[in-house]
Write an enzyme that holds these catalytic residues in place. Structure first.
Site, PDB file in Angstrom:
ATOM      1  N   TYR A 194       0.842  -1.204   0.000  1.00 40.38           N
ATOM      2  CA  TYR A 194       0.000   0.000   0.000  1.00 40.38           C
ATOM      3  C   TYR A 194       0.874   1.250   0.000  1.00 40.38           C
ATOM      4  O   TYR A 194       0.890   2.013  -0.943  1.00 40.38           O
ATOM      5  CB  TYR A 194      -0.952  -0.013   1.189  1.00 40.38           C
ATOM      6  CG  TYR A 194      -1.996   1.071   1.108  1.00 40.38           C
ATOM      7  CD1 TYR A 194      -3.078   0.941   0.254  1.00 40.38           C
ATOM      8  CD2 TYR A 194      -1.887   2.229   1.858  1.00 40.38           C
ATOM      9  CE1 TYR A 194      -4.040   1.937   0.151  1.00 40.38           C
ATOM     10  CE2 TYR A 194      -2.839   3.233   1.772  1.00 40.38           C
ATOM     11  CZ  TYR A 194      -3.912   3.087   0.920  1.00 40.38           C
ATOM     12  OH  TYR A 194      -4.851   4.078   0.817  1.00 40.38           O
ATOM     13  N   SER A 275      -6.591   1.162  -4.708  1.00 43.38           N
ATOM     14  CA  SER A 275      -6.662   2.576  -4.321  1.00 43.38           C
ATOM     15  C   SER A 275      -5.255   3.182  -4.421  1.00 43.38           C
ATOM     16  O   SER A 275      -4.664   3.173  -5.490  1.00 43.38           O
ATOM     17  CB  SER A 275      -7.248   2.705  -2.920  1.00 43.38           C
ATOM     18  OG  SER A 275      -7.562   4.036  -2.614  1.00 43.38           O
ATOM     19  N   ASP A 366     -17.816   3.949  -7.571  1.00 39.61           N
ATOM     20  CA  ASP A 366     -16.758   4.299  -6.616  1.00 39.61           C
ATOM     21  C   ASP A 366     -16.875   5.791  -6.305  1.00 39.61           C
ATOM     22  O   ASP A 366     -16.805   6.636  -7.205  1.00 39.61           O
ATOM     23  CB  ASP A 366     -15.387   3.989  -7.223  1.00 39.61           C
ATOM     24  CG  ASP A 366     -14.257   4.083  -6.208  1.00 39.61           C
ATOM     25  OD1 ASP A 366     -14.399   4.831  -5.222  1.00 39.61           O
ATOM     26  OD2 ASP A 366     -13.235   3.413  -6.415  1.00 39.61           O
ATOM     27  N   HIS A 403     -16.013   2.022  -3.197  1.00 35.26           N
ATOM     28  CA  HIS A 403     -14.559   1.946  -3.337  1.00 35.26           C
ATOM     29  C   HIS A 403     -14.042   0.529  -3.109  1.00 35.26           C
ATOM     30  O   HIS A 403     -12.938   0.197  -3.523  1.00 35.26           O
ATOM     31  CB  HIS A 403     -13.904   2.922  -2.371  1.00 35.26           C
ATOM     32  CG  HIS A 403     -12.457   3.163  -2.639  1.00 35.26           C
ATOM     33  ND1 HIS A 403     -11.962   3.382  -3.916  1.00 35.26           N
ATOM     34  CD2 HIS A 403     -11.375   3.222  -1.810  1.00 35.26           C
ATOM     35  CE1 HIS A 403     -10.650   3.561  -3.855  1.00 35.26           C
ATOM     36  NE2 HIS A 403     -10.280   3.459  -2.588  1.00 35.26           N
TER      37      HIS A 403
END
Length: 441
Positions: A194, A275, A366, A403
């Site tokens: 991430y 994301s 989203d 999302h």
């Protein structure tokens, strides 16, 4: 309580003393109101490899959850009045947490009791809820309830290793694999990361990963790269704006370390991220690191960093990435904008770039990252990239869901089944994974 607790987001010099970002301080409430900061008690000070993740207050105790090299440790502080605390330790303390596990603590009834809820889970251990007391440092917890195991963890092990990034920084990562895995580069391996917004990638149980990947012979890797919160605010701040590339160099370093150790090889290695993690793996598609991966799964991604701030929630992320409307900041933002790198770097004459096999997933609804990011990237890959340089580009857009990419468990199961099918058919081809048992279907 008559104490004021202060968590620092930046270094603070006061009363001749410098307290580091990420520190936890206590002082009498009256002194804080009066602006008298000479009587601080330092409850926690971060180091290069430790950070404060959370705190929980009971009637008489403060329980600190600390990450030391991405391993959880609990500290118990008893309040003695006037803004002062005494650390309490027990020979039978429940403060130590095995590697590959995580623990969180919540007070049961903080105004009347020192009892706490303790929630433990690990990569190979489903969530378990316990009742304990801060008064004995959680030395004698009572099991309350546990989720059932959703995959067979027999023969699986968790390890922690470190990779050396481009600037010499040591980057930790977890490896979950079969104990008898050969170190010959043949194991299909999925690298997850991430690297943003001070979010820590700590151990957690995933039935989907276990049943669809680990049980069938794959290895899973969690990379604790810069931009995250594993080592506190400084670890996050090290990859902001013009330093964003450090997160991507860290991720590439982990990939190289896995290959060097014989865990896997480029044809058997895939990466996945959603994301901000989608931006991460989007950069893996368009940086030199593309050569390290046989496949990429890019979920609900940020990809067009010139326009991200004009779409949905994007404007709130400019402290993380920068302002594309500022010419000076756009100079560094475009270096990690995959949509622009594809045209400006990858497709330039003399480039030997080749796109790994890739699956993009997004959601029409989203409300955080606009699906236009993924749509535009796929269109550019299909329209501008010769077929021999992008042999497999797949795209799936769910018309529902936010999302998370899915509106309910049925859609979520479909999305993940599709994702793991893609991975087995790309980096897992020829390994003949064992199909899941009927009980798992």
């Amino acid at each position: 309580k008559d104490a004021a607790l202060i968590t620092l987001r930046s270094d603070w010099e006061v009363a001749g003393q410098t307290y580091l970002s990420g520190s936890l301080l206590s002082l009498p409430l009256e002194d804080c109101i009066a602006g008298n900061f000479a009587a601080f008690q330092l409850l926690f000070a971060p180091t290069a490899r430790s950070s404060l993740q959370s705190s929980a207050a009971t009637k008489s105790f403060m329980v600190l959850s600390i990450l030391k090299n991405v391993r959880t440790e609990l500290q118990f502080w008893e309040y003695s009045g006037q803004g002062r605390w005494v650390e309490k330790k027990s020979a039978e303390s429940g403060s130590g947490v095995p590697m590959g596990y995580d623990v969180s603590v919540m007070p049961v009834w903080p105004t009347d009791s020192d009892d706490v809820w303790v929630i433990k889970e690990g990569f190979l251990q489903p969530d378990a809820l316990q009742l304990a007391s801060a008064a004995d440092c959680a030395a004698a917890p009572t099991d309350v309830k546990a989720k059932p195991a959703m995959f067979d963890a027999a023969g699986l092990v968790t390890e922690q290793w470190e990779a050396t990034s481009a600037d010499g920084t040591m980057v930790p990562y977890f490896l979950i694999r079969r104990a008898d895995m050969p170190l010959d580069g043949s194991t299909p391996t999925l690298l997850d990361g991430y690297g943003g917004f001070e979010i820590s990638m700590t151990p957690g149980y995933s039935a989907g990963v276990g049943a669809a990947w680990l049980e069938r012979g794959g290895a899973k890797v969690i990379a604790n790269i810069r931009g995250g919160g594993e080592f506190g605010p400084s670890w996050h701040q090290a990859a902001l704006k013009e330093n964003r590339h450090k997160a991507y160099e860290d991720f590439e370093a982990v990939a190289r370390d896995l290959i060097a150790r014989g865990v896997t090889s480029p044809g058997r290695l895939a990466c996945i991220g959603g994301s901000n993690g989608g931006l991460l793996v989007g950069n893996m598609l368009t940086r030199e690191g593309a050569k390290l991966f046989g496949a990429v799964v890019c979920q609900v991604p940020l990809l067009d960093m010139q326009r991200y701030h004009t779409l949905l929630a994007g404007a709130s992320w400019m402290a993380e990435y920068g302002d594309p409307d500022d010419p000076e900041e756009w100079k560094f933002i475009k270096t990690f904008s995959p949509y622009h790198r594809l045209h400006d770097v990858c497709l330039q004459p003399g480039s030997d770039w080749k796109c790994p096999q890739v699956l993009f997933t997004t959601s029409t609804k989203d409300d955080r990252v606009h699906p236009g990011h993924a749509r535009k990237m796929v269109r550019r890959l299909l329209d501008e990239v010769p077929g021999d340089k992008a042999p497999k580009v797949l795209y799936w857009e769910n018309i529902e869901g936010g999302h998370g990419g899915a509106a309910d468990n049925k859609q979520r199961a479909y999305m993940w089944a599709m994702t793991y099918a893609f991975l087995w058919r790309t980096i897992g081809e020829g390994t003949l994974p064992k199909p899941p048992s009927a009980s798992k279907l």
